[in-house]
Structures are given as C-alpha cells and as structure tokens.
Enzyme design. Structure first.
Site, PDB file in Angstrom:
ATOM      1  N   GLY A   1       0.820  -1.239   0.046  1.00 42.91           N
ATOM      2  CA  GLY A   1      -0.048  -0.107   0.079  1.00 42.91           C
ATOM      3  C   GLY A   1       0.649   1.416  -0.102  1.00 42.91           C
ATOM      4  O   GLY A   1       0.138   2.347   0.390  1.00 42.91           O
ATOM      5  N   SER A   2       1.963   1.157  -0.505  1.00 39.21           N
ATOM      6  CA  SER A   2       2.903   2.396  -0.394  1.00 39.21           C
ATOM      7  C   SER A   2       2.316   3.390  -1.509  1.00 39.21           C
ATOM      8  O   SER A   2       2.572   4.568  -1.016  1.00 39.21           O
ATOM      9  CB  SER A   2       4.241   2.158  -0.609  1.00 39.21           C
ATOM     10  OG  SER A   2       4.676   1.880  -2.005  1.00 39.21           O
ATOM     11  N   ASN A   3       1.726   3.170  -2.531  1.00 37.68           N
ATOM     12  CA  ASN A   3       1.179   3.987  -3.635  1.00 37.68           C
ATOM     13  C   ASN A   3      -0.018   4.715  -3.151  1.00 37.68           C
ATOM     14  O   ASN A   3      -0.225   5.568  -3.153  1.00 37.68           O
ATOM     15  CB  ASN A   3       0.933   3.276  -4.803  1.00 37.68           C
ATOM     16  CG  ASN A   3       2.241   3.246  -5.757  1.00 37.68           C
ATOM     17  OD1 ASN A   3       2.795   4.325  -6.350  1.00 37.68           O
ATOM     18  ND2 ASN A   3       2.896   2.109  -5.761  1.00 37.68           N
TER      19      ASN A   3
ATOM     20  N   MET B   1      -3.348  -7.281  -7.345  1.00 36.31           N
ATOM     21  CA  MET B   1      -2.865  -8.255  -8.116  1.00 36.31           C
ATOM     22  C   MET B   1      -3.768  -9.290  -8.702  1.00 36.31           C
ATOM     23  O   MET B   1      -3.528 -10.256  -8.719  1.00 36.31           O
ATOM     24  CB  MET B   1      -2.007  -8.952  -7.092  1.00 36.31           C
ATOM     25  CG  MET B   1      -0.829  -8.368  -6.474  1.00 36.31           C
ATOM     26  SD  MET B   1       0.139  -7.366  -7.514  1.00 36.31           S
ATOM     27  CE  MET B   1       1.169  -8.557  -8.314  1.00 36.31           C
ATOM     28  N   ARG B   2      -4.964  -8.688  -9.065  1.00 34.74           N
ATOM     29  CA  ARG B   2      -6.059  -9.566  -9.783  1.00 34.74           C
ATOM     30  C   ARG B   2      -6.218  -8.833 -10.936  1.00 34.74           C
ATOM     31  O   ARG B   2      -6.122  -7.478 -11.226  1.00 34.74           O
ATOM     32  CB  ARG B   2      -7.131  -9.452  -9.287  1.00 34.74           C
ATOM     33  CG  ARG B   2      -7.376  -9.881  -7.653  1.00 34.74           C
ATOM     34  CD  ARG B   2      -7.370 -11.389  -7.470  1.00 34.74           C
ATOM     35  NE  ARG B   2      -8.696 -12.100  -8.154  1.00 34.74           N
ATOM     36  CZ  ARG B   2      -8.910 -13.076  -8.307  1.00 34.74           C
ATOM     37  NH1 ARG B   2      -8.077 -13.919  -8.273  1.00 34.74           N
ATOM     38  NH2 ARG B   2      -9.980 -13.479  -8.897  1.00 34.74           N
TER      39      ARG B   2
ATOM     40  N   ASN C   1      -4.152   2.202 -13.917  1.00 34.12           N
ATOM     41  CA  ASN C   1      -3.154   1.481 -13.031  1.00 34.12           C
ATOM     42  C   ASN C   1      -1.747   1.846 -13.003  1.00 34.12           C
ATOM     43  O   ASN C   1      -1.292   2.644 -13.994  1.00 34.12           O
ATOM     44  CB  ASN C   1      -3.217  -0.185 -13.753  1.00 34.12           C
ATOM     45  CG  ASN C   1      -2.018  -1.191 -13.411  1.00 34.12           C
ATOM     46  OD1 ASN C   1      -2.215  -1.281 -12.182  1.00 34.12           O
ATOM     47  ND2 ASN C   1      -1.526  -2.005 -14.141  1.00 34.12           N
TER      48      ASN C   1
ATOM     49  N   HIS D   1       2.005   0.587 -13.171  1.00 31.81           N
ATOM     50  CA  HIS D   1       2.816  -0.477 -13.438  1.00 31.81           C
ATOM     51  C   HIS D   1       4.491  -0.335 -13.527  1.00 31.81           C
ATOM     52  O   HIS D   1       4.861   0.654 -14.056  1.00 31.81           O
ATOM     53  CB  HIS D   1       2.496  -1.015 -15.020  1.00 31.81           C
ATOM     54  CG  HIS D   1       3.285  -2.386 -15.183  1.00 31.81           C
ATOM     55  ND1 HIS D   1       2.831  -3.518 -14.662  1.00 31.81           N
ATOM     56  CD2 HIS D   1       4.314  -2.661 -16.019  1.00 31.81           C
ATOM     57  CE1 HIS D   1       3.846  -4.530 -15.148  1.00 31.81           C
ATOM     58  NE2 HIS D   1       4.623  -3.987 -15.962  1.00 31.81           N
TER      59      HIS D   1
HETATM   60  C1  GRF Z   1       3.978  -1.272  -7.484  1.00 27.18           C
HETATM   61  O1  GRF Z   1       5.298  -1.558  -7.511  1.00 27.18           O
HETATM   62  C2  GRF Z   1       3.248  -0.972  -8.222  1.00 27.18           C
HETATM   63  O2  GRF Z   1       3.644  -0.492  -9.563  1.00 27.18           O
HETATM   64  C3  GRF Z   1       2.816  -2.527  -8.784  1.00 27.18           C
HETATM   65  O3  GRF Z   1       2.685  -3.242  -7.662  1.00 27.18           O
HETATM   66  C4  GRF Z   1       3.571  -2.623  -6.571  1.00 27.18           C
HETATM   67  C5  GRF Z   1       2.778  -2.183  -5.303  1.00 27.18           C
HETATM   68  O4  GRF Z   1       3.557  -1.323  -4.375  1.00 27.18           O
HETATM   69  N1  GRF Z   1       1.764  -2.327  -9.549  1.00 27.18           N
HETATM   70  P1  GRF Z   1       2.614  -0.755  -3.293  1.00 27.18           P
HETATM   71  O5  GRF Z   1       1.570  -1.829  -2.671  1.00 27.18           O
HETATM   72  O6  GRF Z   1       1.898   0.299  -3.747  1.00 27.18           O
HETATM   73  O7  GRF Z   1       3.672  -0.368  -2.113  1.00 27.18           O
END
Ligand code: GRF
Length: 228
Positions: free
Chosen positions: A13-15, A90-91, A118, A120
C-alpha cells in the site's frame, strides 16, 4: 469538486499512502472514498484504517472471477468513484467489471475507455506482468521506468497516461533498483491523478490502421512539421 477515488490494493500500500499524503499535503484535489482489497491480510488495509479511510474487503478465495467482481461491485454500490486506481492490485479485472466503469467520453481515437487506472513498474509495453522490476533487472536494462495507464481488457496494455524513466546504475542491487523506481511511482501517480482532477484524461494518440494508409502518413508528417 475533488476527484472521487476507489483505490484497489493487495499488499503493502505504499502507492495508496502516496495518494493519501498528496491529498493531505494539498497537492492532489481528490477524496479516497474507499480502499478495496482482495487480501484480508494486506498491510495497506491497516494504513487505510489508520488514515480514517473506509475499506471493503472481498477475498477472492474459492470464488470464480466474475462472482468475486460482482461482490466488489455490490460493495462499491455505496460509493460513486470517478476513477478506480489499481495500486498494487494483483488481480486481473474482467470485461464484466470494466463495463461498469465505462467512461462517458471517448479516447483520442474515438473509442471507449474505462475509468480504471493502473500503475505498472516498467516502461510498458516492455515487461508486463507481476514481476516487472525483477524482469527488467534480470534482463539487464540500462534505462528502466514506470507507467501509469488506463486499464483495458488486456493485461498491462491500455492507453498510457504518463511514464517516467530512471537509469539502472552499475552499483544497483535489485533492492536499490526497485527502491528508486518506487520513489518515482510515489511522485508520478499522484501527479497524474491531479492532472485528471484539473483537466480530465489526457490521451496520447495511438497509431490506428488508417494511419498506415498514404493519407494517414501524410497527416502524420503534417503533425510532425507542426510540432517542430
Ligand atoms: C508497485 O510497484 C506497483 O507499481 C505495482 O505493485 C507495487 C505495489 O506496491 N503494480 P505498493 O503496494 O503500492 O507499495
């Protein structure tokens, strides 16, 4: 009006955290209506709860894809997000789910698009899939990057909204390589969302089959002249 978001997460969940920080810091005019996860153990859920954001957890275990998505759509019925943001979800979303988020406008080529974004961790179309940093590092790329794109029916494929690059350094370990990429993700994703909040979706044109025609090539040349 702030952009209303539903953020989908499966893990760390860092994003998601970067989006919440940008909102709190006044850099993003948005509101996170709900954080959705397929993984009841996702650390992102604790972060969301600590930040006072509502969560919706629907485990996919033992469910067919559409049944899982139907339950999520049912839960989302209580909200009205302008965009879904997949931040480490992740789905793969099926056309059944995407249809519920068809945009009312059209993309640059007059086609439909979905209100699903998304992030990526590669320069798409290179290295699609679940292990993009690992794959790019193992391949030995000199220039790596990240992509924010709209989601379509194919995996890691829809229209690109923004990309950022970073060099792979000689001294990079996989860990330091990923860290530098992730730091860029945390900047780029809120920036793209803010640009959508202010100006709507900005599309880059994709070459359509008509542009392979003589007329299309002439048009492209015109465009290139205009841009110089
Ligand atoms: C990130 O690298 C994002 O680009 C990818 O999954 C990872 C998720 O990281 N789709 P976080 O859960 O946001 O820390």
């Amino acid at each position: 009006m702030p952009l209303k978001l539903a953020i989908f997460v499966s893990g760390r969940g860092s994003n998601m955290g970067a989006i919440l920080d940008a909102i709190n810091g006044g850099r993003l005019d948005a509101e996170v209506e709900v954080v959705v996860s397929n993984n009841p153990q996702a650390p992102a859920l604790n972060l969301a709860e600590m930040a006072g954001v509502r969560t919706l957890v629907v485990s996919h275990k033992g469910l067919e894809r559409e049944e899982h998505e139907r339950l999520i759509l049912e839960g989302l019925g209580a909200y009205s997000p302008d965009f879904i943001v997949l931040a480490g979800y992740m789905r793969v979303l099926s056309p059944y789910f995407l249809k519920a988020f068809r945009a009312s406008g059209k993309d640059a080529d007059g086609g439909d698009y979905f209100r699903v974004i998304n992030i990526h961790p590669s320069l798409l179309p290179a290295f699609p899939g679940a292990h993009a940093y690992e794959d790019a590092y193992a391949y030995g790329v000199k220039l790596a990057g990240i992509t924010v794109h709209l989601v379509d029916e194919k995996v890691d494929h829809g229209p690109i909204l923004a990309q950022e690059t970073f060099p792979r350094l000689d001294r990079d370990s996989l860990e330091s390589f990923k860290e530098r990429g992730l730091a860029l993700e945390h900047i780029l994703l809120p920036e793209v969302l803010q640009s959508i909040a202010c100006e709507g979706v900005h599309f880059f044109r994709r070459q359509s089959s008509s542009e392979n025609s003589t007329e299309g090539k002439a048009l492209k040349k015109e465009g290139a002249k205009g841009a110089s």
